[in-house]
Design an enzyme around this catalytic site. Structure first.
Site, PDB file in Angstrom:
ATOM      1  N   HIS A  36       0.858  -1.188   0.000  1.00  0.00           N
ATOM      2  CA  HIS A  36       0.000   0.000   0.000  1.00  0.00           C
ATOM      3  C   HIS A  36       0.899   1.243   0.000  1.00  0.00           C
ATOM      4  O   HIS A  36       1.182   1.808   1.063  1.00  0.00           O
ATOM      5  CB  HIS A  36      -0.915  -0.014   1.223  1.00  0.00           C
ATOM      6  CG  HIS A  36      -1.832  -1.200   1.268  1.00  0.00           C
ATOM      7  ND1 HIS A  36      -1.393  -2.463   1.590  1.00  0.00           N
ATOM      8  CD2 HIS A  36      -3.159  -1.304   1.021  1.00  0.00           C
ATOM      9  CE1 HIS A  36      -2.411  -3.305   1.540  1.00  0.00           C
ATOM     10  NE2 HIS A  36      -3.486  -2.632   1.195  1.00  0.00           N
ATOM     11  N   GLY A 124      -4.004  -3.979  11.557  1.00  0.00           N
ATOM     12  CA  GLY A 124      -4.394  -4.359  10.205  1.00  0.00           C
ATOM     13  C   GLY A 124      -5.901  -4.370  10.080  1.00  0.00           C
ATOM     14  O   GLY A 124      -6.460  -3.639   9.263  1.00  0.00           O
ATOM     15  N   PRO A 125      -6.602  -5.199  10.886  1.00  0.00           N
ATOM     16  CA  PRO A 125      -8.065  -5.093  10.897  1.00  0.00           C
ATOM     17  C   PRO A 125      -8.448  -3.672  11.329  1.00  0.00           C
ATOM     18  O   PRO A 125      -8.115  -3.247  12.440  1.00  0.00           O
ATOM     19  CB  PRO A 125      -8.482  -6.135  11.945  1.00  0.00           C
ATOM     20  CG  PRO A 125      -7.341  -7.099  12.006  1.00  0.00           C
ATOM     21  CD  PRO A 125      -6.120  -6.273  11.783  1.00  0.00           C
ATOM     22  N   ASP A 168      -9.486   6.612   6.948  1.00  0.00           N
ATOM     23  CA  ASP A 168     -10.935   6.649   6.766  1.00  0.00           C
ATOM     24  C   ASP A 168     -11.563   5.319   7.172  1.00  0.00           C
ATOM     25  O   ASP A 168     -12.614   5.283   7.820  1.00  0.00           O
ATOM     26  CB  ASP A 168     -11.274   6.925   5.295  1.00  0.00           C
ATOM     27  CG  ASP A 168     -10.875   8.321   4.855  1.00  0.00           C
ATOM     28  OD1 ASP A 168     -11.379   9.281   5.454  1.00  0.00           O
ATOM     29  OD2 ASP A 168     -10.072   8.438   3.915  1.00  0.00           O
ATOM     30  N   HIS A 277      -3.820   3.121  -3.480  1.00  0.00           N
ATOM     31  CA  HIS A 277      -4.040   2.660  -2.102  1.00  0.00           C
ATOM     32  C   HIS A 277      -3.389   1.308  -1.861  1.00  0.00           C
ATOM     33  O   HIS A 277      -2.690   1.122  -0.864  1.00  0.00           O
ATOM     34  CB  HIS A 277      -5.538   2.567  -1.804  1.00  0.00           C
ATOM     35  CG  HIS A 277      -5.840   1.854  -0.516  1.00  0.00           C
ATOM     36  ND1 HIS A 277      -5.871   2.500   0.702  1.00  0.00           N
ATOM     37  CD2 HIS A 277      -6.119   0.547  -0.249  1.00  0.00           C
ATOM     38  CE1 HIS A 277      -6.152   1.627   1.656  1.00  0.00           C
ATOM     39  NE2 HIS A 277      -6.305   0.433   1.098  1.00  0.00           N
ATOM     40  N   ARG A 370     -21.024 -18.608  37.860  1.00  0.00           N
ATOM     41  CA  ARG A 370     -20.820 -17.162  37.799  1.00  0.00           C
ATOM     42  C   ARG A 370     -20.689 -16.582  39.209  1.00  0.00           C
ATOM     43  O   ARG A 370     -19.906 -15.655  39.437  1.00  0.00           O
ATOM     44  CB  ARG A 370     -21.941 -16.469  37.031  1.00  0.00           C
ATOM     45  CG  ARG A 370     -23.303 -16.512  37.708  1.00  0.00           C
ATOM     46  CD  ARG A 370     -24.308 -15.577  37.065  1.00  0.00           C
ATOM     47  NE  ARG A 370     -25.613 -15.687  37.695  1.00  0.00           N
ATOM     48  CZ  ARG A 370     -26.621 -14.868  37.452  1.00  0.00           C
ATOM     49  NH1 ARG A 370     -26.486 -13.887  36.591  1.00  0.00           N
ATOM     50  NH2 ARG A 370     -27.787 -15.041  38.055  1.00  0.00           N
ATOM     51  N   GLU A 429     -19.109  -4.211  23.634  1.00  0.00           N
ATOM     52  CA  GLU A 429     -18.341  -5.444  23.771  1.00  0.00           C
ATOM     53  C   GLU A 429     -17.065  -5.429  22.937  1.00  0.00           C
ATOM     54  O   GLU A 429     -16.018  -5.921  23.380  1.00  0.00           O
ATOM     55  CB  GLU A 429     -19.187  -6.660  23.362  1.00  0.00           C
ATOM     56  CG  GLU A 429     -20.342  -6.964  24.293  1.00  0.00           C
ATOM     57  CD  GLU A 429     -21.623  -6.273  23.876  1.00  0.00           C
ATOM     58  OE1 GLU A 429     -22.684  -6.595  24.435  1.00  0.00           O
ATOM     59  OE2 GLU A 429     -21.569  -5.404  22.962  1.00  0.00           O
ATOM     60  N   PHE A 455     -22.640 -12.982  23.159  1.00  0.00           N
ATOM     61  CA  PHE A 455     -22.121 -11.732  22.627  1.00  0.00           C
ATOM     62  C   PHE A 455     -20.610 -11.760  22.409  1.00  0.00           C
ATOM     63  O   PHE A 455     -20.021 -10.737  22.034  1.00  0.00           O
ATOM     64  CB  PHE A 455     -22.524 -10.565  23.528  1.00  0.00           C
ATOM     65  CG  PHE A 455     -24.012 -10.415  23.656  1.00  0.00           C
ATOM     66  CD1 PHE A 455     -24.815 -10.472  22.529  1.00  0.00           C
ATOM     67  CD2 PHE A 455     -24.615 -10.254  24.893  1.00  0.00           C
ATOM     68  CE1 PHE A 455     -26.198 -10.359  22.629  1.00  0.00           C
ATOM     69  CE2 PHE A 455     -25.993 -10.145  25.016  1.00  0.00           C
ATOM     70  CZ  PHE A 455     -26.792 -10.198  23.874  1.00  0.00           C
ATOM     71  N   ASP A 487     -35.101 -15.774  28.036  1.00  0.00           N
ATOM     72  CA  ASP A 487     -34.663 -14.755  27.083  1.00  0.00           C
ATOM     73  C   ASP A 487     -34.623 -15.303  25.667  1.00  0.00           C
ATOM     74  O   ASP A 487     -34.570 -14.538  24.704  1.00  0.00           O
ATOM     75  CB  ASP A 487     -33.288 -14.205  27.471  1.00  0.00           C
ATOM     76  CG  ASP A 487     -33.387 -13.155  28.567  1.00  0.00           C
ATOM     77  OD1 ASP A 487     -34.487 -12.612  28.766  1.00  0.00           O
ATOM     78  OD2 ASP A 487     -32.372 -12.885  29.227  1.00  0.00           O
ATOM     79  N   HIS A 491     -30.368 -15.113  22.834  1.00  0.00           N
ATOM     80  CA  HIS A 491     -29.411 -14.987  23.924  1.00  0.00           C
ATOM     81  C   HIS A 491     -28.820 -16.335  24.346  1.00  0.00           C
ATOM     82  O   HIS A 491     -28.015 -16.383  25.284  1.00  0.00           O
ATOM     83  CB  HIS A 491     -30.079 -14.324  25.137  1.00  0.00           C
ATOM     84  CG  HIS A 491     -30.239 -12.846  25.003  1.00  0.00           C
ATOM     85  ND1 HIS A 491     -30.863 -12.261  23.920  1.00  0.00           N
ATOM     86  CD2 HIS A 491     -29.836 -11.822  25.803  1.00  0.00           C
ATOM     87  CE1 HIS A 491     -30.856 -10.944  24.070  1.00  0.00           C
ATOM     88  NE2 HIS A 491     -30.230 -10.654  25.206  1.00  0.00           N
ATOM     89  N   ARG A 537     -25.462 -19.447  34.833  1.00  0.00           N
ATOM     90  CA  ARG A 537     -26.233 -18.647  35.789  1.00  0.00           C
ATOM     91  C   ARG A 537     -26.961 -19.519  36.793  1.00  0.00           C
ATOM     92  O   ARG A 537     -27.326 -19.068  37.874  1.00  0.00           O
ATOM     93  CB  ARG A 537     -27.238 -17.750  35.056  1.00  0.00           C
ATOM     94  CG  ARG A 537     -28.388 -18.513  34.406  1.00  0.00           C
ATOM     95  CD  ARG A 537     -29.355 -17.613  33.671  1.00  0.00           C
ATOM     96  NE  ARG A 537     -30.094 -16.728  34.561  1.00  0.00           N
ATOM     97  CZ  ARG A 537     -31.149 -16.009  34.174  1.00  0.00           C
ATOM     98  NH1 ARG A 537     -31.561 -16.057  32.910  1.00  0.00           N
ATOM     99  NH2 ARG A 537     -31.790 -15.249  35.016  1.00  0.00           N
TER     100      ARG A 537
END
Length: 683
Positions: A36, A124-125, A168, A277, A370, A429, A455, A487, A491, A537
Site C-alpha cells: 500500500h 491491520g483489521p 478513513d 491505495h 458465575r 463489547e 455476545f 430470554d 441470547h 447462571r
C-alpha cells in the site's frame, strides 16, 4: 514540543529525510510487487515529524517503560512504520525493507507485535489500532493513579502519551465509534489520534460511503479536535501538524487531528487515485515520482547525511531516557512500597500464598459458576493490585464487580477516579475486548472483561488479535447455554464454544462447579495467554472431590471425577453437564454398566498434556465414549471417536424456563443413558 526533542534544530524536518522516506516506501512496495504505497508516500512528512520531534522514545531500547507509544491503526501502510523504525535506528535494516512482505522477513504485510522491534501492537483489521490505543491510554492513567497519585500534573514518571495514525477505514468501522465514545467519557487526554483525511479508499472517493462530519462526531464524544488543511503546494502541512501536536493539552479531552493529505502525493500520475491505495505504482510511475522529487538515485539509496540526520533521534532519546531513569530512581527511593508493587506488576508475579487466599465451596451445596467466579474475583483483587476490569453493562449478571474497588472514571465526573478498579465499559463489547488488549500491552496488568457468551460474537476480531499477540487477557462469559431460559434463542449460545475453540492459541475454560471455577481462575492467571471463562447462571452441585485434585485436574484440562473398576464406557462432560453425566453414570451403574466420568473444563489444556496423561484419562481401549455439552456437537468427534456419541445441541434454543428449555433440547439424563447404551451395544 515534547521534552524528547527540545534540542532539535528550529527547522522542522529535513526535506531530504522526507524525500528518502517517500522513495523507500515506493521502492519497497515495488520490489515486493504488493503493498500500500499511497498512504506511506503521502504521510512520510507526518510520520517523520512524529518520530523525530514528538514521540518520546529511544530506538536503542524499544522496551523502555517510559516511552510513548505509536500505533499505526491503518496497518496496511506498514511500510510507513518500518521506514521510520529503520531511519530512527531501531533494529530494522535496509535489507529488511528490501525484504518487505517476503517469507520470514521482519517487515511483514501488517505490523506484528513481538515480530519487529518498535511495533507496539499488531494492527491491520481496521479500527483495532485506535481501540487498542484507548486501552493503552487507560492502562497508563491507571498506573499513574495507583503508583504516583501525588505527583503534580505533567510531573509523574508514569506520564506517557499514545499517538495513533488512523485512516478513513478506521473511522468507518463501528469499533471506532465505541472506542471514541469510551475515550471521551474517560477523559483520556494522553491520547492523540491523527486522522489521515485523504478522501480516498479502495472503491474510490469516500463520498461513495460517507458524508459525516468527523470533527463534529468526535467533539460530540468529548474530544479536542484540530484541523490541519493542505499546505499551499498540496503537500501535508507539516508546520500546521507540528503546531497541532504542540498545542497545550486540554485537560480531560483526548485529541483528534484531522490531517488533510493527498494519497500518493507527489507522485504525478498516482495522486488522489484509489489505485495507489493497495497496489505498486509501477516502474514508470516510480520514475515519475523521482523526477517530481528531483532525485535520480537508484532504488533503496540512503545517503550517509540523511541517515546521520535521522539517527540524531537516537542520541536525543538516550538523553531523555537517562533523565527519566534518574527521576524514576528518585521516585523508587522515595516510595519503596510502590516500587515493589511496580516490580511485581511488571513481572506479573503471582502471590506466593494465592491458593490459601482463594474461596472454597462446600461439597453438595448448589452454587452457580458465575457466583463462584464473582467471589474468586473479590479474593484475587485483595492480593493482586494488578487485577482490574468490568463488564459491558453487565457487572451484576456477570458478577464482575470488585467490591470497594471504586469506579475507573475521571475525578471530574464525581463518580470515581483513575485508581478505580471497576471499568464501566457500557454496551461496547468490541471496544472492551480491543481496549483490554491495549491495557495488557501498556504494562503488567491482568485485565478481565465480562459479557454473555452469545455476545462473544461482537468481540471475535479482538479476541483473535489477543491470541495472535499472546496477551494475558481474561474474558468472562456468563449465561453459557440454553439454561439461560426465557430470554430465548437470541441470547442462548449454541455454536459459540466450538467457534471459540477453533481460535489458535486461545483457551476456553468451562468449569463444572464452584471449586472448578476457582481452580480455573488460578490456572488462567498462571498462564500467559488469553483465555475465556465460560460460566452458568444456574446453581450446580459442588462436587465432593479433594481440592488438590480439582486444581491439578483443571490445570491439566481434564480429569476423572467418578470412576469404577472395569469401566466399559466414558462420559466426557463440561460445565453444568458434568452433574448430568454423574447422574447418568450412577443410573447406568445400577443397570450393570460401569462408566467413568471425565470433567474436561478445557479442551486446549487437555490437548497440551503428554500422551501418557491423556491415555490415563481416556484409555484408547475404551472406545465406548459419550461427550455431553449443552452446545454444538462440532469438534467433539475427535475425542469420542467413530464408536462414540455426542449429546449436544445442534439447533437454536427456545424461550422457556431453564429446565424446560434444557429438556426440550435433549439435555436430559434419559438421553445420556440412551447414548451410553448405544455405544456399549456397538462396542
Amino acid at each position: 514540543m515534547s521534552n524528547a526533542t527540545a534540542n532539535v534544530d528550529a527547522a522542522l524536518i529535513d526535506d531530504a529525510l522526507i524525500t528518502t522516506a517517500r522513495l523507500l516506501a515506493a521502492d519497497s512496495v515495488e520490489r515486493a510487487k504488493s503493498g500500500h504505497p499511497g498512504t506511506a508516500i503521502a504521510l512520510a512528512p507526518a510520520a517523520t515529524l512524529l518520530f523525530q520531534r514528538h514521540l518520546r522514545h529511544d530506538p536503542a531500547d524499544p522496551s523502555w517503560i517510559g516511552r510513548d507509544r505509536f500505533i499505526l491503526s491503518c496497518g496496511h501502510a506498514s511500510i510507513l512504520l518500518y521506514i521510520q523504525l529503520y531511519l530512527s535506528g531501531y533494529d530494522v535494516t535496509l535489507d529488511d525493507l528490501r525484504a518487505f512482505r517476503t517469507l520470514d522477513s521482519r517487515t511483514p504485510g501488517h505490523p506484528e507485535f513481538r515480530h519487529t522491534a518498535g511495533v507496539e501492537t499488531t494492527t491491520g483489521p481496521l479500527g483495532q489500532g485506535l481501540a487498542t490505543a484507548v486501552g493503552m491510554a487507560m492502562g497508563f492513567v491507571h498506573e499513574r493513579a495507583l503508583l504516583d497519585p501525588d505527583a503534580a500534573a505533567g510531573e509523574s514518571v508514569f506520564n506517557r502519551r499514545v499517538f495513533v495514525l488512523a485512516s478513513d477505514g478506521d473511522l468507518q468501522e463501528g469499533l471506532s465509534y465505541e472506542a471514541g465514545a469510551l475515550a471521551g467519557r474517560l477523559g483520556l487526554d494522553n491520547l492523540t489520534v491523527i486522522y489521515d483525511d485523504n478522501d480516498i479508499q479502495i472503491e474510490g472517493g469516500t463520498a461513495l460511503t460517507s458524508s459525516e462530519d468527523a470533527a463534529a462526531r468526535f467533539r460530540a464524544q468529548g474530544w479536542d479536535v484540530h484541523r490541519v488543511e493542505l499546505a499551499g503546494d498540496g503537500d501535508v502541512d507539516i508546520a500546521g501538524l507540528d503546531a497541532a501536536l504542540s498545542a497545550t493539552t486540554v485537560a480531560g479531552k483526548p485529541r483528534l487531528i484531522l490531517l488533510k493529505s493527498q494519497i500518493a502525493y507527489p507522485s504525478p500520475g498516482a495522486v488522489n487515485t484509489a489505485a495507489s491505495h493497495g497496489a505498486p505504482l509501477g516502474a514508470t510511475e516510480v520514475a515519475a515520482l523521482r523526477d517530481a522529487l528531483g532525485v535520480d538515485d537508484a532504488p533503496f539509496t540512503v545517503s550517509d547525511e540523511v541517515l546521520a540526520t535521522a539517527r540524531e533521534v537516537t542520541a536525543r532519546g538516550a538523553l531523555v531516557r537517562g533523565a527519566w531513569q534518574e527521576r524514576f530512581d528518585a521516585w523508587a527511593h522515595a516510595h519503596p512500597d510502590r516500587a515493589a508493587t511496580f516490580a511485581a506488576l511488571s513481572a506479573r508475579s503471582m502471590p506466593s500464598d494465592l491458593f490459601s487466599s482463594l474461596p472454597q465451596f462446600e461439597p453438595g451445596s448448589s452454587v452457580s459458576t458465575r457466583d463462584a467466579s464473582g467471589k474468586t474475583i473479590q479474593a484475587l483483587a485483595d492480593v493482586m493490585p494488578g487485577l482490574w476490569g468490568g463488564s459491558a453493562d453487565l457487572a451484576e449478571p456477570n458478577r464482575t464487580e470488585i467490591k470497594g474497588g471504586g469506579s475507573f472514571l475521571p475525578t471530574s465526573t464525581g463518580l470515581g477516579d483513575y485508581s478505580g478498579r471497576n471499568i464501566h465499559w457500557g454496551v461496547r463489547e468490541h471496544a472492551m475486548a480491543a481496549a483490554m488488549n491495549g491495557i495488557a500491552l501498556s504494562g503488567g496488568w491482568r485485565v478481565f472483561g465480562g459479557t454473555f457468551l452469545v455476545f462473544s460474537d461482537y468481540q471475535r476480531p479482538s479476541i483473535r488479535l489477543a491470541a495472535l499477540m499472546n496477551l494475558p487477557v481474561t474474558y468472562i462469559w456468563s449465561h453459557d447455554s440454553v439454561a439461560l431460559g426465557q430470554d430465548g434463542p437470541t441470547h442462548q449460545p449454541i455454536e459459540h464454544l466450538a467457534s471459540l475453540r477453533a481460535i489458535p492459541n486461545f483457551t476456553v475454560v468451562r468449569p463444572a462447579d464452584a471449586n472448578e471455577t476457582v481452580a480455573a481462575w488460578a490456572a488462567v492467571l498462571e498462564n500467559s495467554g488469553p483465555a475465556g471463562l465460560v460460566l452458568g447462571r444456574q446453581g450446580v452441585p459442588v462436587l465432593d472431590l479433594p481440592l488438590d485434585d480439582v486444581h491439578a485436574g483443571v490445570r491439566r484440562g481434564g480429569y476423572v471425577v467418578a470412576d469404577t473398576a472395569d469401566a466399559r464406557a466414558i462420559i466426557i462432560a463440561t460445565g453444568s453437564e458434568v452433574a448430568l453425566a454423574l447422574e447418568a453414570s450412577r443410573i447406568a451403574g445400577d443397570e450393570g454398566i460401569a462408566v467413568r466420568v471425565v470433567s474436561m473444563p478445557s479442551r486446549e489444556w487437555f490437548a497440551a498434556q503428554d500422551p501418557q496423561y491423556r491415555e490415563q484419562i481416556l484409555p484408547a481401549a475404551i472406545t465406548a465414549r459419550v461427550a455431553v455439552e449443552a452446545a454444538a456437537s462440532f469438534g467433539w468427534h475427535e475425542l469420542v471417536g467413530p464408536a462414540g456419541a455426542i449429546v449436544g445441541i445442534d439447533e437454536f434454543g427456545l424461550s422457556a424456563p431453564a429446565d424446560e428449555a434444557l429438556a426440550a433440547r435433549g439435555m436430559t439424563v434419559a438421553r445420556v443413558l440412551d447414548a451410553i447404551r448405544t455405544v456399549i451395544a456397538t462396542d
